[in-house]
Design an enzyme around this catalytic site. Structure first.
Site, PDB file in Angstrom:
ATOM      1  N   HIS A  84     -12.056  13.235  11.028  1.00 20.25           N
ATOM      2  CA  HIS A  84     -12.872  12.205  11.228  1.00 20.25           C
ATOM      3  C   HIS A  84     -12.905  11.357  10.062  1.00 20.25           C
ATOM      4  O   HIS A  84     -13.207  11.765   8.930  1.00 20.25           O
ATOM      5  CB  HIS A  84     -14.166  12.236  11.890  1.00 20.25           C
ATOM      6  CG  HIS A  84     -14.900  10.847  12.436  1.00 20.25           C
ATOM      7  ND1 HIS A  84     -16.482  11.046  12.041  1.00 20.25           N
ATOM      8  CD2 HIS A  84     -14.715   9.822  12.475  1.00 20.25           C
ATOM      9  CE1 HIS A  84     -16.960   9.718  12.453  1.00 20.25           C
ATOM     10  NE2 HIS A  84     -15.926   9.211  13.025  1.00 20.25           N
ATOM     11  N   ASP A 136       4.611  -2.000   4.365  1.00 20.00           N
ATOM     12  CA  ASP A 136       5.912  -2.728   4.222  1.00 20.00           C
ATOM     13  C   ASP A 136       6.719  -2.161   2.918  1.00 20.00           C
ATOM     14  O   ASP A 136       6.385  -1.282   2.320  1.00 20.00           O
ATOM     15  CB  ASP A 136       5.837  -4.120   4.281  1.00 20.00           C
ATOM     16  CG  ASP A 136       5.009  -4.605   3.082  1.00 20.00           C
ATOM     17  OD1 ASP A 136       4.810  -3.874   2.073  1.00 20.00           O
ATOM     18  OD2 ASP A 136       4.194  -5.829   3.147  1.00 20.00           O
ATOM     19  N   HIS A 184      -5.781  -8.483  -0.596  1.00 17.21           N
ATOM     20  CA  HIS A 184      -4.540  -7.712  -0.760  1.00 17.21           C
ATOM     21  C   HIS A 184      -4.752  -6.855  -1.951  1.00 17.21           C
ATOM     22  O   HIS A 184      -4.331  -5.531  -1.804  1.00 17.21           O
ATOM     23  CB  HIS A 184      -3.139  -8.517  -0.736  1.00 17.21           C
ATOM     24  CG  HIS A 184      -1.877  -7.751  -1.008  1.00 17.21           C
ATOM     25  ND1 HIS A 184      -1.395  -6.889   0.172  1.00 17.21           N
ATOM     26  CD2 HIS A 184      -1.150  -7.745  -1.771  1.00 17.21           C
ATOM     27  CE1 HIS A 184      -0.404  -6.369  -0.091  1.00 17.21           C
ATOM     28  NE2 HIS A 184       0.226  -6.880  -1.257  1.00 17.21           N
ATOM     29  N   TYR A 205       2.607  -8.973   3.717  1.00 17.47           N
ATOM     30  CA  TYR A 205       1.381  -8.448   4.173  1.00 17.47           C
ATOM     31  C   TYR A 205       1.219  -7.463   5.443  1.00 17.47           C
ATOM     32  O   TYR A 205       0.247  -7.612   6.110  1.00 17.47           O
ATOM     33  CB  TYR A 205       0.068  -9.471   4.176  1.00 17.47           C
ATOM     34  CG  TYR A 205       0.172 -10.562   2.963  1.00 17.47           C
ATOM     35  CD1 TYR A 205      -0.200  -9.886   1.738  1.00 17.47           C
ATOM     36  CD2 TYR A 205       0.546 -11.526   2.927  1.00 17.47           C
ATOM     37  CE1 TYR A 205      -0.472 -10.609   0.389  1.00 17.47           C
ATOM     38  CE2 TYR A 205       0.565 -12.303   1.496  1.00 17.47           C
ATOM     39  CZ  TYR A 205       0.019 -11.869   0.612  1.00 17.47           C
ATOM     40  OH  TYR A 205      -0.006 -12.564  -0.574  1.00 17.47           O
ATOM     41  N   SER A 206       2.504  -7.029   5.531  1.00 20.96           N
ATOM     42  CA  SER A 206       2.483  -5.969   6.718  1.00 20.96           C
ATOM     43  C   SER A 206       2.197  -4.697   6.375  1.00 20.96           C
ATOM     44  O   SER A 206       2.902  -3.717   5.910  1.00 20.96           O
ATOM     45  CB  SER A 206       3.929  -6.112   7.242  1.00 20.96           C
ATOM     46  OG  SER A 206       4.224  -7.373   7.672  1.00 20.96           O
ATOM     47  N   ASN A 207       0.897  -4.486   6.273  1.00 24.27           N
ATOM     48  CA  ASN A 207       0.203  -3.039   5.490  1.00 24.27           C
ATOM     49  C   ASN A 207      -1.168  -3.054   6.269  1.00 24.27           C
ATOM     50  O   ASN A 207      -1.682  -4.094   6.532  1.00 24.27           O
ATOM     51  CB  ASN A 207      -0.045  -3.277   4.156  1.00 24.27           C
ATOM     52  CG  ASN A 207       1.113  -3.619   3.371  1.00 24.27           C
ATOM     53  OD1 ASN A 207       2.182  -2.909   3.043  1.00 24.27           O
ATOM     54  ND2 ASN A 207       0.985  -4.955   2.512  1.00 24.27           N
TER      55      ASN A 207
END
Length: 132
Positions: free
Chosen positions: A20, A28, A99, A121-123
């Protein structure tokens, strides 16, 4: 041999070991990985596998209570964001940070999973929930 679920042994172990509030980052091609943080590099070539493909598999196999995204994705990559948000349960909390702050937060994840994604920004940082 395992025939369902996450077949990549490194990804499967990571998912199995999450407790948890533990966090994992899916990133990316360009996301830097801090020294000392394990990197599971799935990238084969630009675009393969995609961010969405890897996210789909992880969301099928772990309970997520919170996600953290870069604020910049809203303007720089709205299609990626809308597809991502459509996959999340209503119970999942969403936090947006800069970012640069997201990159700093990767210092506290269990691992960074590098995809072949080549869009900005594909994170995402996924925070594990609890089933009890």
């Amino acid at each position: 041999m395992k025939k369902t679920g996450i077949l990549n042994s490194h990804l499967a172990k990571l998912a199995d070991d999450l407790g948890h509030t533990d966090r994992v980052c899916i990133g990316d091609l360009g996301l830097p990985v801090p020294n000392g943080i394990p990197k599971i590099d799935l990238s084969l070539t630009s675009g393969i596998p995609s961010f969405q493909e890897v996210l789909d598999i992880y969301l099928e196999n772990i309970l997520v209570e919170k996600v953290i995204l870069a604020e910049e994705i809203k303007e720089a990559n709205p299609d990626q964001l809308s597809r991502l948000l459509a996959k999340l349960d209503n119970s999942v909390s969403i936090e947006y940070v800069s970012h640069n702050h997201l990159k700093q937060m990767t210092q506290d994840v269990k691992a960074v999973i590098r995809t072949g994604e080549n869009t900005p920004y594909s994170n995402i940082i996924l925070q594990s929930g609890v089933i009890i």
